[in-house]
Design an enzyme around this catalytic site. Structure first.
Site, PDB file in Angstrom:
ATOM      1  CG  ASN A  11     -31.937  36.312 -51.632  1.00 52.79           C
ATOM      2  OD1 ASN A  11     -32.602  35.714 -52.449  1.00 52.79           O
ATOM      3  ND2 ASN A  11     -31.923  37.626 -51.567  1.00 52.79           N
ATOM      4  CG  ASP A  12     -28.666  33.699 -54.048  1.00 49.63           C
ATOM      5  OD1 ASP A  12     -29.641  34.250 -54.596  1.00 49.63           O
ATOM      6  OD2 ASP A  12     -27.556  34.231 -53.934  1.00 49.63           O
ATOM      7  CB  VAL A  13     -29.407  28.724 -49.461  1.00 54.96           C
ATOM      8  CG1 VAL A  13     -27.941  29.013 -49.717  1.00 54.96           C
ATOM      9  CG2 VAL A  13     -29.930  29.575 -48.304  1.00 54.96           C
TER      10      VAL A  13
END
Length: 467
Positions: free
Chosen positions: A390-392
């Protein structure tokens, strides 16, 4: 006997060094584990044969208890390795704190001449680092395990950093007072207060840190545990403890630096920045909708591709989908598709988490590519398959200064020609923000449990349903 002990200490230290060296390469990692276990065995035996050891029954009992706890811990699933590692740090910190406490009160009652300013300084450092590592690691393990009474999101309040520094400052101040007056009548109460403050500080240090920073936190706690062991070595006059602790502490520190660089953050930002804190939704213009693809359509896109980059994340770990990823890898490579795995340094819950999971599924090491190497290839990639990350892979990290992940290097999944994103729901990741990748014009969503979705994809290839 003293000579044998010294030679054993040198041998154990050499084995620890080789263990760290061999762990740098997956091909020699097994040798590294063997060297580390052998070195620890030699270290225990070298300590046991010392003439000062007279209560052998206590040592046998401790070893039995260690096996009783260690064997079950060795059998946890790979998805639980991060929290198991945090528990190991907790045990190490607790051991250092208890040994320091026992030595202080032993010398205070029987041989107060041993309480020199140097040893008193080492004792204070050992107890502070040991006990804060203990409670801090327990909190980290609880967050990773998603224990109900430990919030996974950062817990922040006004003046939090001031409170934390005040607690630590009070513990250090009492420690300085003890170093200056080691034989004072109030020394025992002050020492207990130092330990209690360290325990409290460990909790306060971790509660404002979110799950996205847990890989770095685990590395920092590893460094603290190593430094506590160094201090314990000075207290017990053990060169082996000093060298082993120094290796542990320095490796943890180096790894923490690497992790911080991977996120473009500093130690202070990790420890006091509350990364992962849910951000209030900002007013935006027209929102793009996420486009959903069927398993059949996704399978056709994958088979028609010349090259595919699979980007694993914590969602893959939670679903235990690494073996299905391997089956998909086999199905694609048999059809001549070039498949690579893009590994972000902080994907998962600890350094190397994705590497370990993929290795368990026997995916070739040569197929694993680090972020810096894969990013230049992303514009030429036909399909980027995001599995639980997700965030990466959030493009907002490049330009949106209002997001907590701003400045963090990401894998350039959005630059691929087509993106297929496997995700359980529309909930945001640990950073608490929406992922702009999912609303991209070239992105198609596959909602569902990663293991089930990938299994359905593999069935499409195996059933002959693709033409």
């Amino acid at each position: 006997m003293p000579l044998l002990g010294e030679l054993s200490a040198v041998l154990a230290t050499a084995l620890f060094i080789f263990a760290l060296y061999w762990m740098n390469d997956p091909k020699t990692a097994r040798h590294g584990v063997t060297a580390g276990v052998t070195g620890m065995t030699v270290a225990v035996l070298a300590t046991w044969i010392q003439p000062e050891i007279v209560h052998h029954g206590w040592i046998v009992g401790a070893i039995v208890l260690g096996f009783a706890v260690g064997i079950p811990l060795s059998r946890v699933p790979l998805t639980a390795v991060p929290q198991r590692t945090a528990l190991s740090h907790a045990f190490g910190g607790l051991a250092a704190g208890l040994v320091g406490t026992a030595e202080y009160f032993l010398w205070l009652g029987e041989n107060s001449a041993q309480l020199t300013p140097f040893r008193m300084s080492a004792l204070v450092i050992e107890v502070i680092l040991g006990f804060l590592t203990f409670t801090g690691s327990l909190m980290a393990a609880g967050k990773l395990q998603e224990v109900k009474w430990i919030p996974q999101r950062p817990v922040t309040y006004p003046g939090q950093n001031l409170v934390n520094l005040a607690v630590l400052g009070l513990a250090v101040g009492l420690g300085v007072a003890l170093v200056l007056h080691p034989h004072a009548a109030w020394g025992g109460q002050a020492f207990i207060a130092i330990g209690a403050l360290a325990l409290v500080f460990g909790v306060l240090l971790i509660i404002p840190i979110g799950g996205a920073d847990m890989p770095t936190v685990i590395s920092i706690l590893n460094a603290y545990a190593g430094l506590a062991a160094v201090a314990m070595g000075f207290v017990l006059n053990s060169k082996l403890l000093v060298t082993a602790g120094a290796l542990d502490g320095s490796s943890g520190l180096i790894l923490s630096i690497i992790m911080c660089r991977a996120m473009n953050r500093s130690f202070t930002n990790v420890l006091f920045g509350a990364f992962g804190k849910a951000q209030p939704a900002a007013l935006k213009g027209e929102q793009k909708e996420w486009k959903q693809e069927t398993v059949e359509g996704a399978a056709q896109l994958l088979e028609q591709a010349r090259n595919v980059v699979i980007i694993p994340g914590y969602g893959m770990a939670v679903a235990q989908a690494q073996h299905k990823v391997r089956e998909l890898y086999d199905a694609l490579t048999k059809r001549g598709v070039i498949v690579k795995f893009a590994i972000h340094p902080v994907a998962g819950r600890m350094p190397g988490h994705m590497n370990v999971l993929l290795a368990e599924a026997n995916i070739p090491y040569s197929a694993l590519v680090e972020m810096d190497e894969i990013n230049p290839e992303m514009p030429q990639t036909d399909v980027a398959l995001v599995v639980g990350a997700n965030d990466v892979v959030n493009p907002a990290a490049r330009y949106n200064k209002s997001t907590p992940i701003y400045g963090m290097p990401i894998i350039d999944a959005d630059k691929a020609k087509t993106v297929l994103a496997v995700k359980r729901s529309k909930k945001p990741g640990f950073a608490g923000i929406d992922n702009e990748l999912y609303a991209g014009d070239n992105t198609w969503m596959l909602f569902g449990d990663a293991k089930a979705v990938l299994g359905d994809l593999v069935k499409q290839f195996g059933s002959g349903g693709i033409h």
